[in-house]
Design an enzyme around this catalytic site. Structure first.
Site, PDB file in Angstrom:
ATOM      1  CG  HIS A 306      -2.084   0.901   1.108  1.00  0.00           C
ATOM      2  ND1 HIS A 306      -2.024   2.237   1.381  1.00  0.00           N
ATOM      3  CD2 HIS A 306      -3.344   0.652   0.677  1.00  0.00           C
ATOM      4  CE1 HIS A 306      -3.203   2.780   1.150  1.00  0.00           C
ATOM      5  NE2 HIS A 306      -4.021   1.848   0.710  1.00  0.00           N
ATOM      6  CG  ASP A 363      -8.491  -4.581  -2.494  1.00  0.00           C
ATOM      7  OD1 ASP A 363      -9.686  -4.451  -2.208  1.00  0.00           O
ATOM      8  OD2 ASP A 363      -7.808  -3.686  -3.001  1.00  0.00           O
TER       9      ASP A 363
HETATM   10  N1  CMC Z   1       4.145  -7.483  -4.779  1.00  0.00           N
HETATM   11  C1  CMC Z   1       5.496  -7.441  -4.972  1.00  0.00           C
HETATM   12  N2  CMC Z   1       6.230  -6.302  -4.852  1.00  0.00           N
HETATM   13  C2  CMC Z   1       5.575  -5.179  -4.525  1.00  0.00           C
HETATM   14  C3  CMC Z   1       4.184  -5.160  -4.305  1.00  0.00           C
HETATM   15  C4  CMC Z   1       3.473  -6.370  -4.441  1.00  0.00           C
HETATM   16  N3  CMC Z   1       2.144  -6.391  -4.240  1.00  0.00           N
HETATM   17  N4  CMC Z   1       3.807  -3.884  -3.997  1.00  0.00           N
HETATM   18  C5  CMC Z   1       4.910  -3.154  -4.023  1.00  0.00           C
HETATM   19  N5  CMC Z   1       5.987  -3.921  -4.339  1.00  0.00           N
HETATM   20  C6  CMC Z   1       7.400  -3.484  -4.421  1.00  0.00           C
HETATM   21  C7  CMC Z   1       7.651  -2.719  -5.703  1.00  0.00           C
HETATM   22  O1  CMC Z   1       8.120  -3.558  -6.736  1.00  0.00           O
HETATM   23  C8  CMC Z   1       8.673  -1.703  -5.269  1.00  0.00           C
HETATM   24  O2  CMC Z   1       9.929  -2.332  -5.235  1.00  0.00           O
HETATM   25  P1  CMC Z   1      11.277  -1.485  -5.582  1.00  0.00           P
HETATM   26  O3  CMC Z   1      11.343  -0.388  -4.552  1.00  0.00           O
HETATM   27  O4  CMC Z   1      12.372  -2.493  -5.499  1.00  0.00           O
HETATM   28  O5  CMC Z   1      11.057  -0.944  -6.982  1.00  0.00           O
HETATM   29  C9  CMC Z   1       8.307  -1.395  -3.821  1.00  0.00           C
HETATM   30  O6  CMC Z   1       7.580  -2.557  -3.349  1.00  0.00           O
HETATM   31  C10 CMC Z   1       7.416  -0.166  -3.677  1.00  0.00           C
HETATM   32  O7  CMC Z   1       6.306  -0.319  -4.549  1.00  0.00           O
HETATM   33  P2  CMC Z   1       5.669   0.864  -5.375  1.00  0.00           P
HETATM   34  O8  CMC Z   1       4.910   0.298  -6.539  1.00  0.00           O
HETATM   35  O9  CMC Z   1       6.718   1.890  -5.681  1.00  0.00           O
HETATM   36  O10 CMC Z   1       4.670   1.458  -4.288  1.00  0.00           O
HETATM   37  P3  CMC Z   1       3.403   2.339  -4.545  1.00  0.00           P
HETATM   38  O11 CMC Z   1       3.126   3.023  -3.269  1.00  0.00           O
HETATM   39  O12 CMC Z   1       3.557   3.174  -5.758  1.00  0.00           O
HETATM   40  O13 CMC Z   1       2.264   1.251  -4.874  1.00  0.00           O
HETATM   41  C11 CMC Z   1       0.506  -0.309  -4.625  1.00  0.00           C
HETATM   42  C12 CMC Z   1       1.310   0.804  -3.957  1.00  0.00           C
HETATM   43  C13 CMC Z   1      -0.725  -0.614  -3.768  1.00  0.00           C
HETATM   44  C14 CMC Z   1       0.014   0.166  -6.006  1.00  0.00           C
HETATM   45  C15 CMC Z   1       1.408  -1.570  -4.779  1.00  0.00           C
HETATM   46  O14 CMC Z   1       1.791  -2.029  -3.506  1.00  0.00           O
HETATM   47  C16 CMC Z   1       0.695  -2.696  -5.552  1.00  0.00           C
HETATM   48  O15 CMC Z   1       0.722  -2.690  -6.782  1.00  0.00           O
HETATM   49  N6  CMC Z   1       0.032  -3.646  -4.819  1.00  0.00           N
HETATM   50  C17 CMC Z   1      -0.742  -4.681  -5.485  1.00  0.00           C
HETATM   51  C18 CMC Z   1      -2.105  -4.118  -5.868  1.00  0.00           C
HETATM   52  C19 CMC Z   1      -3.007  -3.934  -4.672  1.00  0.00           C
HETATM   53  O16 CMC Z   1      -3.141  -4.806  -3.829  1.00  0.00           O
HETATM   54  N7  CMC Z   1      -3.683  -2.774  -4.637  1.00  0.00           N
HETATM   55  C20 CMC Z   1      -4.696  -2.472  -3.613  1.00  0.00           C
HETATM   56  C21 CMC Z   1      -4.295  -1.333  -2.720  1.00  0.00           C
HETATM   57  S1  CMC Z   1      -5.357  -1.245  -1.247  1.00  0.00           S
HETATM   58  C22 CMC Z   1      -6.936  -0.898  -1.856  1.00  0.00           C
HETATM   59  C23 CMC Z   1      -7.030   0.453  -2.455  1.00  0.00           C
HETATM   60  O17 CMC Z   1      -6.711   1.453  -1.796  1.00  0.00           O
HETATM   61  O18 CMC Z   1      -7.454   0.547  -3.597  1.00  0.00           O
END
Ligand code: CMC
Length: 428
Positions: A306, A363
């Site tokens: 998140h 989720d």
């Molecule tokens: N699985 C594997 N690696 C992950 C995941 C994951 N679910 N989420 C983040 N990472 C890694 C990512 O690769 C990155 O690594 P690095 O720093 O080495 O590049 C690091 O963690 C930070 O991730 P980010 O994408 O830069 O973080 P963000 O804050 O931009 O993204 C997120 C947050 C929710 C989009 C992401 O965690 C994700 O894609 N999660 C899966 C989708 C999900 O479950 N979304 C629902 C969110 S809660 C409900 C809502 O609010 O809608």
């Protein structure tokens, strides 16, 4: 420079900027004068360090795993409150008295019917359309039917359109489901609760009496509470940005639904259950953990991670408990729950997830409950949209009520070609 000022030196100019404090949470540096004084913008794609507004509705402390609505912890609301009460709280700022709750519930109940002509909209969609596509279209179309409540400068209009949106969303969602399975639409039943009525409109059929199962109604209502608001997430920011131009609330909520659909946001509940189905049995988990860690593989653990929570999402805790309640009430036991629990355990003990502070989010477990209740995966994000409507509406109202409200208009770092002369087609 005073204590509540930040100083920045840029382009040979030193600028003092006020630091503003909220009631809790990080202070913010008010950079609004920065461009005028330095000719420079700030740069923050993805808004990782930017507060876009003042808000008194919802507070999240992502490090501690805290979520408060108008100050009340989500765990307490999920345990003791109802979705109608939480809706009143989000919209009005305080918990209602008994009379206020009864009046609010009656008002919402009386707005649950849809203009009959809207039913014909559905027939324009393919039966196999994703219900979120139907939601975007039908909710956007509400503004063509309810233009008597679209003067956004009038607080009474804003209130009526807010009530209409909250009340009609279950009807619209249930009709999207009914259309996809080829069953007749079921009209709202005002004797039932908000959530009981939604279950009846979704799963009832005209040929038979539908009986709401109290434990399922309670679990569903709790799921709605858990999704009701989440401060300035992507879809809420979309609603605010759309609304900042003066667009009508129905159009703004349709924009929010479109944003919510993406798998990084609300679409993750559908993606998370699909992922669990693909994994299947616990012996296959390690392979998917390895894929999630592999930078060359786009696969991510859905329902994990998140932007704000760097700790366990408090909504996921409640969601996990609710799985067992629903299983007990329905006397079912989906083996995917065991897979999910094991996946969580393996991920949380893996240094990759620990270092990046990736925990289950709202989720991760919701799909298992929704599936046990009988919803197909394509409806999961629709349910999120239904519940989040009250949050969107509350945030939209808060923004429009602010006399200092301006149109949202970010700037950019331009990286395209510099000015050049047009070349006639014959010379190219
Ligand atoms: N699985 C594997 N690696 C992950 C995941 C994951 N679910 N989420 C983040 N990472 C890694 C990512 O690769 C990155 O690594 P690095 O720093 O080495 O590049 C690091 O963690 C930070 O991730 P980010 O994408 O830069 O973080 P963000 O804050 O931009 O993204 C997120 C947050 C929710 C989009 C992401 O965690 C994700 O894609 N999660 C899966 C989708 C999900 O479950 N979304 C629902 C969110 S809660 C409900 C809502 O609010 O809608």
């Amino acid at each position: 420079m005073s204590e509540n000022q930040a100083s920045l030196t840029a382009g040979g100019n030193s600028v003092d900027m006020p630091i503003k404090s909220g009631t809790i949470g990080p202070d913010v540096i008010d950079i609004r004068k920065l461009y005028g004084q330095t000719g420079m913008f700030t740069y923050d794609p993805g808004f990782t360090s930017t507060a876009s507004c003042d808000s008194a509705i919802t507070y999240i402390d992502g490090d501690e795993g805290v979520l408060l609505h108008r100050g009340y912890p989500i765990g307490q609301l999920a345990e003791h409150s109802s979705f109608m009460e939480v809706s009143y709280l989000l919209l009005n700022g305080e918990l209602p008295s008994q009379q206020e709750l009864a009046d609010f519930t009656r008002t919402i109940t009386r707005h649950t019917m849809l203009h009959e002509q809207l039913a014909t909209f559905y027939r324009g969609f393919r039966r196999d359309a994703h219900p979120m596509a139907v939601m975007c279209g039908v909710v956007g179309a509400l503004s063509a039917f309810y233009h008597d409540s679209t003067d956004i400068a009038d607080p009474v209009h804003r209130k009526i359109s807010s009530h209409r949106l909250i009340a009609k969303m279950p009807t619209i969602a249930a009709m999207a489901y009914k259309y996809s399975v080829g069953q007749p639409f079921i009209y709202p039943d005002n004797k039932l609760s908000y959530t009981g009525n939604f279950l009846k409109m979704t799963f009832g059929v005209p040929a038979e009496e539908y009986e709401v199962i109290p434990a399922v109604e309670k679990a569903m209502d709790r799921i709605f509470i858990l999704h009701a608001d989440h401060e300035q997430n992507a879809s809420t920011s979309t609603v605010r940005l759309a609304g900042s131009s003066g667009a009508n609330p129905f159009a703004c909520i349709a924009a929010g639904i479109a944003c919510l659909w993406g798998p990084a946001h609300g679409g993750a509940n559908e993606a998370a259950l699909n992922m669990l189905k693909e994994i299947g049995t616990p012996d296959r988990i390690q392979h998917y953990i390895d894929r999630a860690k592999d930078k060359n593989d786009p696969f991510r653990l859905m329902g994990f991670g998140h932007r704000v929570y760097k700790n366990y999402d408090p909504r996921a805790t409640v969601m996990q408990q609710t799985v067992r309640e629903v299983f007990d009430a329905l006397k079912v036991n989906d083996p995917l729950f065991e897979t999910a629990l094991r996946l969580e355990e393996i991920a949380l003990s893996d240094p990759y997830f620990a270092e990046k502070k990736l925990f289950p989010n709202v989720d991760f477990y919701s799909g298992i409950i929704l599936s046990a209740i009988g919803f197909p995966t394509t409806m999961f994000t629709v349910l999120f949209a239904l519940a989040r409507t009250v949050g969107w509406v509350a945030q939209w109202n808060e923004m429009i009520s602010d006399p200092g409200q301006k149109i949202g208009r970010p700037r950019q770092l331009y990286t395209g070609p510099t000015a050049r002369d047009y070349v006639p087609l014959s010379d190219r």
